[in-house]
Design an enzyme around this catalytic site. Structure first.
Site, PDB file in Angstrom:
ATOM      1  N   ARG A 158      34.196  43.013  13.823  1.00 50.33           N
ATOM      2  CA  ARG A 158      32.957  42.335  13.476  1.00 50.33           C
ATOM      3  C   ARG A 158      31.941  42.486  14.429  1.00 50.33           C
ATOM      4  NH1 ARG A 158      33.558  39.174   8.940  1.00 50.33           N
ATOM      5  NH2 ARG A 158      32.259  37.559   9.669  1.00 50.33           N
TER       6      ARG A 158
ATOM      7  N   ARG B 210      26.350  43.273  10.640  1.00 50.53           N
ATOM      8  CA  ARG B 210      27.406  42.771   9.665  1.00 50.53           C
ATOM      9  C   ARG B 210      26.685  43.158   8.188  1.00 50.53           C
ATOM     10  NH1 ARG B 210      30.331  37.496  11.908  1.00 50.53           N
ATOM     11  NH2 ARG B 210      30.799  38.421  14.001  1.00 50.53           N
TER      12      ARG B 210
ATOM     13  N   TYR C 232      32.131  38.321   3.311  1.00 47.39           N
ATOM     14  CA  TYR C 232      32.108  37.682   4.678  1.00 47.39           C
ATOM     15  C   TYR C 232      33.346  37.850   5.080  1.00 47.39           C
ATOM     16  CZ  TYR C 232      31.564  34.167   8.073  1.00 47.39           C
ATOM     17  OH  TYR C 232      31.647  33.625   9.356  1.00 47.39           O
TER      18      TYR C 232
ATOM     19  N   TYR D  13      32.115  28.482  20.893  1.00 47.67           N
ATOM     20  CA  TYR D  13      31.001  29.211  20.892  1.00 47.67           C
ATOM     21  C   TYR D  13      30.094  28.208  21.584  1.00 47.67           C
ATOM     22  CZ  TYR D  13      32.066  32.957  17.628  1.00 47.67           C
ATOM     23  OH  TYR D  13      32.939  34.036  16.888  1.00 47.67           O
TER      24      TYR D  13
ATOM     25  N   SER E 133      37.707  27.029  14.877  1.00 49.38           N
ATOM     26  CA  SER E 133      36.350  27.820  15.362  1.00 49.38           C
ATOM     27  C   SER E 133      35.189  26.293  15.577  1.00 49.38           C
ATOM     28  CB  SER E 133      35.871  28.669  14.541  1.00 49.38           C
ATOM     29  OG  SER E 133      34.475  28.987  14.769  1.00 49.38           O
TER      30      SER E 133
ATOM     31  N   HIS F 273      37.386  41.404  17.807  1.00 47.14           N
ATOM     32  CA  HIS F 273      36.816  40.467  16.984  1.00 47.14           C
ATOM     33  C   HIS F 273      37.077  40.716  15.386  1.00 47.14           C
ATOM     34  CE1 HIS F 273      33.905  36.994  17.413  1.00 47.14           C
ATOM     35  NE2 HIS F 273      33.791  37.131  16.000  1.00 47.14           N
TER      36      HIS F 273
ATOM     37  N   THR G 221      35.349  32.529  23.510  1.00 42.17           N
ATOM     38  CA  THR G 221      35.123  33.820  22.933  1.00 42.17           C
ATOM     39  C   THR G 221      34.062  34.727  23.904  1.00 42.17           C
ATOM     40  OG1 THR G 221      35.713  33.355  20.653  1.00 42.17           O
ATOM     41  CG2 THR G 221      34.265  35.246  20.816  1.00 42.17           C
TER      42      THR G 221
ATOM     43  N   GLN H 280      38.165  26.977  19.522  1.00 44.52           N
ATOM     44  CA  GLN H 280      37.559  28.162  19.971  1.00 44.52           C
ATOM     45  C   GLN H 280      36.137  27.681  20.126  1.00 44.52           C
ATOM     46  OE1 GLN H 280      35.405  29.753  17.299  1.00 44.52           O
ATOM     47  NE2 GLN H 280      34.667  31.505  18.672  1.00 44.52           N
TER      48      GLN H 280
ATOM     49  N   LYS I 107      39.079  34.982  24.950  1.00 37.66           N
ATOM     50  CA  LYS I 107      39.311  36.142  23.651  1.00 37.66           C
ATOM     51  C   LYS I 107      38.140  37.075  23.726  1.00 37.66           C
ATOM     52  CE  LYS I 107      39.400  35.079  18.747  1.00 37.66           C
ATOM     53  NZ  LYS I 107      38.473  36.263  18.286  1.00 37.66           N
TER      54      LYS I 107
END
Length: 379
Positions: free
Chosen positions: A278, A168, A28, A133, A110, A275, A159, A131, A251
């Site tokens: 990713r 991933r 990860y 989301y 985050s 990122h 972001t 940050q 970002k």
């Protein structure tokens, strides 16, 4: 054991972290998406940046302090937000926040960290960046921003490069599920890493605590890769300006024209990043995009960089290409996974000494002066 003798580089901490983390957690942390080509491009682009030493300049005394977005920091680097930080060592968010405050660095948390903004409130000091989301429900997003502000976070990071989940593949092969749950496969991997397993057993399985209040017991908070969240767009950016009264950073910007449009839309700073490789394996290395974005927004607009930064020299390279602040994600987690709080402090030490040494070789006293030592501009 003296860390500076036995572990003098971030690569040394990385190797120890890999030995201490179970395979699924390492995959990860370490992986990008696809074949990791975008991740490698960032590293290759930094390696191509050549800086020139200077002769007969005496021995300058470097000053690494910097002003950024109206605040003074002791160094031009900081802690990038990383999802599920607590997966790599229990309490990692608090450890890194305390270290950032002690060393005068910006600290990013985050939305999908294991710790919530309330968990960090006693520890983040005046160094907190949050940050976002954005949750899919607008009322949840507004509430989350109010909570972050109340907890002491003053700078908001939106972001902009995650319209949806990436595949991933290495992470999938590693067996990690979101939310984390111990399957027989993961249990076996954990048994092979007893220090990590004992620490997690004591602290409890990490979850996304910051989003827990917005989910029912039957729908636990999940990592952004699977959880429903609002894809950012220009209308959202306008709404955030109404909801957040501090600086807003965009970002995940790579294209110069898009950086210029964000600047004209009133964003306070742009964060050049792919990122960590990713999200989109077909994209450029972040260091390839950085000088192009700098040219687009002009010499004075605040720029942040992240991407494959593995030394103080890499920080100087990014600054030479146009960055004002360099944020690192994986590096701090290597330190924490390797040695806990001592490892986090050692990352600061490595980066500071390496930057200082490089600046002395180039005959400069301030980080921004390394832009005058780009090899291509001197030959």
């Amino acid at each position: 054991m003296m860390l500076d003798l036995d572990y003098p580089t971030l690569a040394d901490l990385r190797a120890r972290a890999k030995r201490r983390l179970p395979h699924f957690a390492w995959e990860y942390l370490d992986s990008g998406t696809g074949d990791d080509r975008a991740l490698r491009r960032s590293r290759e682009a930094l390696d191509e940046v050549i800086l020139a030493p200077q002769v007969l300049a005496g021995r300058p005394v470097p000053d690494l302090s910097t002003s950024f977005l109206g605040r003074r920091y002791a160094k031009p680097f900081g802690v990038s937000p990383v999802g599920m930080t607590g997966l790599f060592w229990p309490g990692a968010e608090v450890t890194l926040a305390k270290n950032a405050v002690k060393d005068g660095l910006p600290f990013g948390l985050s939305t999908v960290a294991a710790a919530s903004v309330e968990d960090l409130a006693p520890h983040v000091g005046d160094n907190g960046w949050f940050q976002l989301y954005p949750p899919a429900v607008p009322e949840h997003c507004e509430d989350l921003l109010k909570r972050a502000k109340a907890a002491g976070f003053h700078t908001l990071i939106l972001t902009v490069d995650v319209p949806g989940p990436s595949r991933r593949e290495r992470q999938r092969r590693g067996g990690l599920r979101t939310p984390p749950s111990i399957t027989p496969r993961l249990f076996f991997q954990s048994v092979l890493r007893p220090h990590w397993a004992l620490a997690v057993a004591k602290a409890g399985t990490p979850t996304v605590r910051g989003l827990a209040k917005y989910h029912s017991d039957n729908e636990p908070a999940r990592h952004v890769g699977l959880a429903p969240h609002a894809a950012p767009d220009w209308d959202m950016l306008k709404r955030l300006r109404d909801l957040w009264d501090g600086p807003i950073v965009a970002k995940g910007v790579l294209v110069p024209a898009e950086a210029k449009a964000l600047q004209e839309a009133g964003i306070d700073a742009i964060w050049v990043s792919n990122h960590g490789g990713r999200q989109f394996d077909g994209g450029p290395g972040a260091a390839t995009a950085l000088p192009l974005v700098r040219a687009a927004v002009g010499p004075d607009f605040p720029l942040i960089y992240d991407g494959a930064t593995e030394s103080g020299l890499d920080i100087l390279r990014a600054i030479a290409l146009g960055a004002d602040m360099v944020m690192l994600g994986r590096a701090w987690l290597w330190g924490v996974a390797a040695f806990g709080a001592e490892g986090a402090a050692h990352v600061t030490h490595i980066l500071t000494e390496d930057m200082t040494s490089g600046m002395i070789q180039m005959g400069v006293t301030r980080p921004a002066e390394v832009r005058t030592r780009l090899w291509d501009n001197l030959v």
